[in-house]
Motif scaffolding. Sequence first.
Motif, PDB file in Angstrom:
ATOM      1  N   ARG A 257       6.552   3.674   8.463  1.00 46.61           N
ATOM      2  CA  ARG A 257       7.840   2.526   9.087  1.00 46.61           C
ATOM      3  C   ARG A 257       7.182   1.138   8.014  1.00 46.61           C
ATOM      4  O   ARG A 257       7.332   0.916   7.346  1.00 46.61           O
ATOM      5  CB  ARG A 257       7.329   1.475  10.311  1.00 46.61           C
ATOM      6  CG  ARG A 257       8.215   0.521  10.354  1.00 46.61           C
ATOM      7  CD  ARG A 257       7.084  -0.591  11.771  1.00 46.61           C
ATOM      8  NE  ARG A 257       7.685  -1.134  12.084  1.00 46.61           N
ATOM      9  CZ  ARG A 257       8.808  -1.317  13.062  1.00 46.61           C
ATOM     10  NH1 ARG A 257       8.993  -0.501  13.489  1.00 46.61           N
ATOM     11  NH2 ARG A 257       9.279  -2.682  12.899  1.00 46.61           N
ATOM     12  N   ASN A 258       4.728   1.371   7.943  1.00 47.42           N
ATOM     13  CA  ASN A 258       4.398   0.303   6.998  1.00 47.42           C
ATOM     14  C   ASN A 258       4.953   0.189   5.717  1.00 47.42           C
ATOM     15  O   ASN A 258       5.249  -0.438   4.928  1.00 47.42           O
ATOM     16  CB  ASN A 258       2.817   0.590   7.040  1.00 47.42           C
ATOM     17  CG  ASN A 258       2.723  -0.008   8.341  1.00 47.42           C
ATOM     18  OD1 ASN A 258       2.643  -0.805   9.133  1.00 47.42           O
ATOM     19  ND2 ASN A 258       1.387   0.553   8.871  1.00 47.42           N
ATOM     20  N   GLU A 261       7.862  -1.595   4.608  1.00 50.47           N
ATOM     21  CA  GLU A 261       7.817  -2.820   5.029  1.00 50.47           C
ATOM     22  C   GLU A 261       7.543  -3.332   4.073  1.00 50.47           C
ATOM     23  O   GLU A 261       7.801  -4.185   3.368  1.00 50.47           O
ATOM     24  CB  GLU A 261       7.489  -2.948   6.213  1.00 50.47           C
ATOM     25  CG  GLU A 261       8.391  -2.940   7.310  1.00 50.47           C
ATOM     26  CD  GLU A 261       7.133  -3.794   8.733  1.00 50.47           C
ATOM     27  OE1 GLU A 261       6.049  -4.114   8.613  1.00 50.47           O
ATOM     28  OE2 GLU A 261       8.214  -3.223   9.839  1.00 50.47           O
ATOM     29  N   HIS A 265       9.101  -5.633   1.210  1.00 55.50           N
ATOM     30  CA  HIS A 265       8.183  -7.010   1.036  1.00 55.50           C
ATOM     31  C   HIS A 265       8.673  -7.273  -0.792  1.00 55.50           C
ATOM     32  O   HIS A 265       9.338  -8.473  -1.077  1.00 55.50           O
ATOM     33  CB  HIS A 265       6.916  -6.777   1.749  1.00 55.50           C
ATOM     34  CG  HIS A 265       6.565  -8.565   1.065  1.00 55.50           C
ATOM     35  ND1 HIS A 265       5.591  -8.653  -0.035  1.00 55.50           N
ATOM     36  CD2 HIS A 265       6.856  -9.437   2.490  1.00 55.50           C
ATOM     37  CE1 HIS A 265       5.707  -9.735   0.427  1.00 55.50           C
ATOM     38  NE2 HIS A 265       6.611 -10.423   0.892  1.00 55.50           N
ATOM     39  N   PHE A 314      12.296 -12.052   3.991  1.00 58.54           N
ATOM     40  CA  PHE A 314      11.721 -11.499   4.235  1.00 58.54           C
ATOM     41  C   PHE A 314      11.563 -10.651   6.027  1.00 58.54           C
ATOM     42  O   PHE A 314      12.296  -9.371   6.617  1.00 58.54           O
ATOM     43  CB  PHE A 314      10.193 -10.218   3.694  1.00 58.54           C
ATOM     44  CG  PHE A 314       9.125  -9.497   4.367  1.00 58.54           C
ATOM     45  CD1 PHE A 314       9.398  -8.300   4.178  1.00 58.54           C
ATOM     46  CD2 PHE A 314       8.396 -10.092   5.226  1.00 58.54           C
ATOM     47  CE1 PHE A 314       9.065  -7.168   4.633  1.00 58.54           C
ATOM     48  CE2 PHE A 314       7.601  -8.766   5.614  1.00 58.54           C
ATOM     49  CZ  PHE A 314       8.119  -7.505   5.403  1.00 58.54           C
ATOM     50  N   THR A 315      11.103 -11.769   6.106  1.00 53.73           N
ATOM     51  CA  THR A 315      11.093 -11.509   7.936  1.00 53.73           C
ATOM     52  C   THR A 315      12.174 -10.752   8.395  1.00 53.73           C
ATOM     53  O   THR A 315      12.724 -10.249   9.789  1.00 53.73           O
ATOM     54  CB  THR A 315      10.473 -13.007   8.544  1.00 53.73           C
ATOM     55  OG1 THR A 315       9.753 -13.401   8.137  1.00 53.73           O
ATOM     56  CG2 THR A 315      10.178 -12.910  10.495  1.00 53.73           C
ATOM     57  N   GLN A 318      12.891  -7.733   8.185  1.00 52.16           N
ATOM     58  CA  GLN A 318      12.257  -6.624   8.302  1.00 52.16           C
ATOM     59  C   GLN A 318      12.556  -6.372  10.209  1.00 52.16           C
ATOM     60  O   GLN A 318      12.591  -4.992  10.161  1.00 52.16           O
ATOM     61  CB  GLN A 318      10.747  -7.553   8.743  1.00 52.16           C
ATOM     62  CG  GLN A 318      10.023  -6.922   8.795  1.00 52.16           C
ATOM     63  CD  GLN A 318       8.574  -7.646   9.585  1.00 52.16           C
ATOM     64  OE1 GLN A 318       8.603  -8.657   9.511  1.00 52.16           O
ATOM     65  NE2 GLN A 318       7.274  -6.893   9.281  1.00 52.16           N
ATOM     66  N   GLN A 319      13.640  -7.443  10.700  1.00 55.15           N
ATOM     67  CA  GLN A 319      14.089  -7.097  11.897  1.00 55.15           C
ATOM     68  C   GLN A 319      14.492  -6.312  11.886  1.00 55.15           C
ATOM     69  O   GLN A 319      15.109  -5.459  12.992  1.00 55.15           O
ATOM     70  CB  GLN A 319      14.562  -8.810  12.197  1.00 55.15           C
ATOM     71  CG  GLN A 319      13.086  -9.425  13.112  1.00 55.15           C
ATOM     72  CD  GLN A 319      13.565 -11.531  12.962  1.00 55.15           C
ATOM     73  OE1 GLN A 319      14.985 -11.602  12.819  1.00 55.15           O
ATOM     74  NE2 GLN A 319      12.461 -12.284  12.892  1.00 55.15           N
ATOM     75  N   SER A 322      13.588  -2.820  11.671  1.00 50.68           N
ATOM     76  CA  SER A 322      13.107  -2.354  13.280  1.00 50.68           C
ATOM     77  C   SER A 322      13.853  -1.902  13.741  1.00 50.68           C
ATOM     78  O   SER A 322      14.062  -0.855  14.225  1.00 50.68           O
ATOM     79  CB  SER A 322      11.994  -3.206  13.682  1.00 50.68           C
ATOM     80  OG  SER A 322      11.457  -4.455  13.610  1.00 50.68           O
ATOM     81  N   ASN A 382       1.834  -8.795   2.491  1.00 52.41           N
ATOM     82  CA  ASN A 382       2.699  -7.415   2.785  1.00 52.41           C
ATOM     83  C   ASN A 382       3.590  -6.388   1.949  1.00 52.41           C
ATOM     84  O   ASN A 382       3.549  -5.271   2.281  1.00 52.41           O
ATOM     85  CB  ASN A 382       4.192  -8.119   3.415  1.00 52.41           C
ATOM     86  CG  ASN A 382       3.850  -9.448   4.079  1.00 52.41           C
ATOM     87  OD1 ASN A 382       3.998 -10.240   3.935  1.00 52.41           O
ATOM     88  ND2 ASN A 382       4.101  -9.407   5.363  1.00 52.41           N
TER      89      ASN A 382
END
Length: 393
Positions: A257-258, A261, A265, A314-315, A318-319, A322, A382
């Motif tokens: 996941r990292n 992400e 980003h 990005f936020t 990212q949601q 997820s 990020n």
Amino acid sequence: MARYIFHIDLDAFFVSVEQVLNPELKGKPVIVGGDPERRGVVASAAYEARPFGIHAGMPSSTARRLCPQAIFIGSHFSLYRDASAKFMKILGDFSPHIEPLGLDEAYLDVTGCEEPYGSPRQLVLAIKDRINKELKITASVGIATCKVVAKIASDLCKPDGLLEIAPGEEQAFLNPLPIAKLPGVGKKTEQALKEMGITTIGALAKLPLDTINRRFGATGTVLHSYASGLDDREVETPGEAKSISQELTFTHDTFDRNFLEANLHNLCQEVCQDLRTQSKRTKCVAIKLRYADFKTITRQVTLQEASDVTRVVFTTAQQLLSKALAQREEPVRLIGIRISSLIGEGKQLSIFDSGTARPEHLDKAIDKIRSKYGSTAIKTGNGIFSESNQERL
Ligand code: DCP
Ligand code: CA
């Protein structure tokens, strides 16, 4: 979040406009079109005339033979254009993502706009209500996760209908339908498919892609994906730059996941830099994931306020990531970002905006360095990650 796309089509459009002006025509087998005496053709037929087999494009003389009591009226295009403008304006009040198709139909992407109404269905009811009150015309609406399914749905529920195909139900809905219901299948293709023994959409979806490609070339690929309920075409608002997108295929499929992400980003930074170079802001953020088994999904959301700030995009992305990862536990082979519904500059800075002003300054500084020294010259926290598992397509 899956996309919510509406296909909205006014019923018996030319006839309905004439009936509003002359209510005596309501409930009668009215036909708008050319004179039956002068080799005219039918443009629009009231639903009361359709059981007689009357349809648009048919010679008016045939229509009169089939239904002698039909009332024929000539066309009044300026009236239809006015009604069309009002119709499109109403739709525009419900979503900024509107793609008109001709005078009386449009696609609407309402992903994220449905929340205040409770559900997409409630939103459709509100739209139908406005059209009814202001135009006094009924509309039929298909709700689906993609354009092709929404269009077929609206066609099947006419007149004054509403048909919602829930996410995941697309194939089951399409399977039994006659092949002629699939947009893109005209008389010739229908005949050619029949000769191959294909009469339903489901049978076309089951056919190996190779077989359909050999017979129909690139068109075959498109028809095959439509028949499978797969259609990632966006709702394209005319006059707007369509979208900016970037994607990345990994050398090895990953669960990490990292890592996902971090790459997301970097992709966000790239599309947002493009966006800022064009002095535009985005209202819509979508991510794309392709899994190890090649299943591809897109998830999209409409922003409350248009933005060109990398952190905001990005936020949001990212949601979406997820949620998507929580729904399907499969290794990922490709990740992509797309921003769309781009609008020109003109943001009014408010004195309360200091919270967003800082990221904007940061973005400007990063853009400057990246455009001077290349995209790998600087990355924010990020985005710092190994690049050995990446392959750009
Ligand atoms: N039209 C036309 N000639 C055609 C088809 C359509 O002039 N061959 C015009 C008249 C229609 C309008 O375009 O009113 C919209 O076309 P539709 O196919 O949507 O048909 P209708 O709105 O009349 O009927 P429906 O209720 O099936 O949508
Ligand atoms: Ca119509």
